[in-house]
Design an enzyme around this catalytic site. Sequence first.
Site, PDB file in Angstrom:
ATOM      1  N   THR A  53     -20.434  -8.256 -15.204  1.00  0.00           N
ATOM      2  CA  THR A  53     -19.369  -7.268 -15.041  1.00  0.00           C
ATOM      3  C   THR A  53     -18.152  -7.884 -14.368  1.00  0.00           C
ATOM      4  OG1 THR A  53     -20.981  -5.482 -14.929  1.00  0.00           O
ATOM      5  CG2 THR A  53     -18.801  -5.029 -14.025  1.00  0.00           C
ATOM      6  N   ASP A  78      -5.523  -7.881  -5.209  1.00  0.00           N
ATOM      7  CA  ASP A  78      -6.611  -7.778  -4.237  1.00  0.00           C
ATOM      8  C   ASP A  78      -7.573  -6.660  -4.645  1.00  0.00           C
ATOM      9  OD1 ASP A  78      -8.120  -8.196  -1.969  1.00  0.00           O
ATOM     10  OD2 ASP A  78      -6.805  -7.017  -0.664  1.00  0.00           O
ATOM     11  N   LEU A  79      -8.392  -6.947  -5.672  1.00  0.00           N
ATOM     12  CA  LEU A  79      -9.323  -5.943  -6.195  1.00  0.00           C
ATOM     13  C   LEU A  79     -10.716  -6.065  -5.584  1.00  0.00           C
ATOM     14  CD1 LEU A  79      -8.321  -5.885  -9.970  1.00  0.00           C
ATOM     15  CD2 LEU A  79      -7.395  -4.565  -8.046  1.00  0.00           C
ATOM     16  N   LYS A  80     -10.991  -7.165  -4.916  1.00  0.00           N
ATOM     17  CA  LYS A  80     -12.295  -7.367  -4.257  1.00  0.00           C
ATOM     18  C   LYS A  80     -13.444  -7.021  -5.201  1.00  0.00           C
ATOM     19  CE  LYS A  80     -10.636  -6.578   0.482  1.00  0.00           C
ATOM     20  NZ  LYS A  80      -9.248  -6.120   0.241  1.00  0.00           N
ATOM     21  N   LEU A  81     -13.486  -7.683  -6.334  1.00  0.00           N
ATOM     22  CA  LEU A  81     -14.524  -7.414  -7.327  1.00  0.00           C
ATOM     23  C   LEU A  81     -15.908  -7.675  -6.728  1.00  0.00           C
ATOM     24  CD1 LEU A  81     -12.855  -9.113 -10.436  1.00  0.00           C
ATOM     25  CD2 LEU A  81     -12.755  -6.707  -9.735  1.00  0.00           C
ATOM     26  N   HIS A  82     -16.817  -6.749  -6.977  1.00  0.00           N
ATOM     27  CA  HIS A  82     -18.167  -6.872  -6.419  1.00  0.00           C
ATOM     28  C   HIS A  82     -19.125  -6.111  -7.329  1.00  0.00           C
ATOM     29  CE1 HIS A  82     -20.846  -6.724  -2.535  1.00  0.00           C
ATOM     30  NE2 HIS A  82     -21.449  -7.278  -3.571  1.00  0.00           N
ATOM     31  N   ASP A  83     -19.806  -6.847  -8.193  1.00  0.00           N
ATOM     32  CA  ASP A  83     -20.733  -6.245  -9.146  1.00  0.00           C
ATOM     33  C   ASP A  83     -21.632  -7.364  -9.646  1.00  0.00           C
ATOM     34  OD1 ASP A  83     -21.864  -4.506 -11.228  1.00  0.00           O
ATOM     35  OD2 ASP A  83     -20.072  -3.275 -10.922  1.00  0.00           O
ATOM     36  N   ILE A  84     -22.432  -7.095 -10.664  1.00  0.00           N
ATOM     37  CA  ILE A  84     -23.253  -8.161 -11.216  1.00  0.00           C
ATOM     38  C   ILE A  84     -22.349  -9.179 -11.906  1.00  0.00           C
ATOM     39  CG2 ILE A  84     -25.243  -6.636 -11.467  1.00  0.00           C
ATOM     40  CD1 ILE A  84     -24.634  -6.542 -14.480  1.00  0.00           C
ATOM     41  N   PRO A  85     -22.809 -10.421 -12.073  1.00  0.00           N
ATOM     42  CA  PRO A  85     -21.929 -11.464 -12.598  1.00  0.00           C
ATOM     43  C   PRO A  85     -21.272 -11.127 -13.940  1.00  0.00           C
ATOM     44  CG  PRO A  85     -23.866 -12.466 -11.632  1.00  0.00           C
ATOM     45  CD  PRO A  85     -24.098 -10.985 -11.605  1.00  0.00           C
ATOM     46  N   GLY A 123       0.897  -5.844   6.172  1.00  0.00           N
ATOM     47  CA  GLY A 123       1.272  -4.638   5.452  1.00  0.00           C
ATOM     48  C   GLY A 123       2.131  -3.703   6.257  1.00  0.00           C
ATOM     49  N   ARG A 124       1.498  -2.788   6.965  1.00  0.00           N
ATOM     50  CA  ARG A 124       2.217  -1.695   7.618  1.00  0.00           C
ATOM     51  C   ARG A 124       3.286  -2.130   8.613  1.00  0.00           C
ATOM     52  NH1 ARG A 124      -3.461   1.510   8.215  1.00  0.00           N
ATOM     53  NH2 ARG A 124      -4.101  -0.668   8.320  1.00  0.00           N
ATOM     54  N   THR A 130     -11.991  -7.578   7.746  1.00  0.00           N
ATOM     55  CA  THR A 130     -11.467  -7.640   9.109  1.00  0.00           C
ATOM     56  C   THR A 130     -11.666  -6.350   9.881  1.00  0.00           C
ATOM     57  OG1 THR A 130      -9.271  -7.124   8.221  1.00  0.00           O
ATOM     58  CG2 THR A 130      -9.767  -9.435   8.664  1.00  0.00           C
ATOM     59  N   ASP A 173       0.860  -1.186   0.000  1.00  0.00           N
ATOM     60  CA  ASP A 173       0.000   0.000   0.000  1.00  0.00           C
ATOM     61  C   ASP A 173       0.895   1.236   0.000  1.00  0.00           C
ATOM     62  OD1 ASP A 173      -2.297  -1.602   0.041  1.00  0.00           O
ATOM     63  OD2 ASP A 173      -2.153  -1.818   2.213  1.00  0.00           O
ATOM     64  N   LYS A 176       1.177  -8.247  -2.372  1.00  0.00           N
ATOM     65  CA  LYS A 176      -0.242  -7.953  -2.613  1.00  0.00           C
ATOM     66  C   LYS A 176      -0.401  -6.543  -3.169  1.00  0.00           C
ATOM     67  CE  LYS A 176      -3.366  -7.023   0.698  1.00  0.00           C
ATOM     68  NZ  LYS A 176      -4.229  -5.910   0.225  1.00  0.00           N
TER      69      LYS A 176
END
Length: 234
Positions: free
Chosen positions: A71, A62-69, A207-208, A117, A12, A34
């Site tokens: 897309t 780590d794009l965490k795709l979340h849309d209609i199937p 990460g940090r 988390t 990040d 990542k």
Amino acid sequence: MQRPAPVAVALDAPDLDTAARWAALVTPHVSTVKIGLELYLRYGPDVVATVRGASGVEVFLDLKLHDIPATVAGAARAVSRLRPEILTVHAAGGADVVRAAVESAPGTTVAAVTVLTSLGDDDLAQMGVPGPVGDLVRRLSVMAVSAGARGLVCSPHEVAAVRAEVGPDVTLITPGVRPAGADLHDQARVATPEEAIRAGADLLVIGRPITRAPDPGAAAAAVAASLRRAVPAL
């Protein structure tokens, strides 16, 4: 020669040069780097090749795709040419979303994110989602694996219960991992690296505590060494 530790360092970074420098410093010690949404949106697909470099380190996109199937299918197909080892989608999108990503990125481990988390039971209650968190994580895990996900993202607190639900062949990825004494930042459900591995995690996201250390390479080496002391088989 020792194998790299099962750690994904979250890059990040504020810019691409910093991300590439961090990647070069940590890759002798960890298996994976990542790339999150912010870095990917800022620099585009080129960021993957830049941080992978010549090391051959595994890339967790780590794009965490979340849309209609439809897309999600198109997005997964677009990024699959970058050859990430892992790509995330939100399990909350439903079985069809997970299945769409799996079918569109056949060479990639599609990992379904269960419950972030940063969320706790009170957050679920405010959203009107039946809890507690652990129960929701298990429900989403079973659904996602049934839809073809080969990986799951859950906090260290749920790893043992999820493993019992989905068996040994699913890769369990745990964010919310903090070395003893490290700042929790915005994480609500956390554990030390040693605790997460003993609970059954396959890949730890850190990460940090590594990237903000004065020497990220030394910090990564220290985490790797602590894991080998705790679990000599690593």
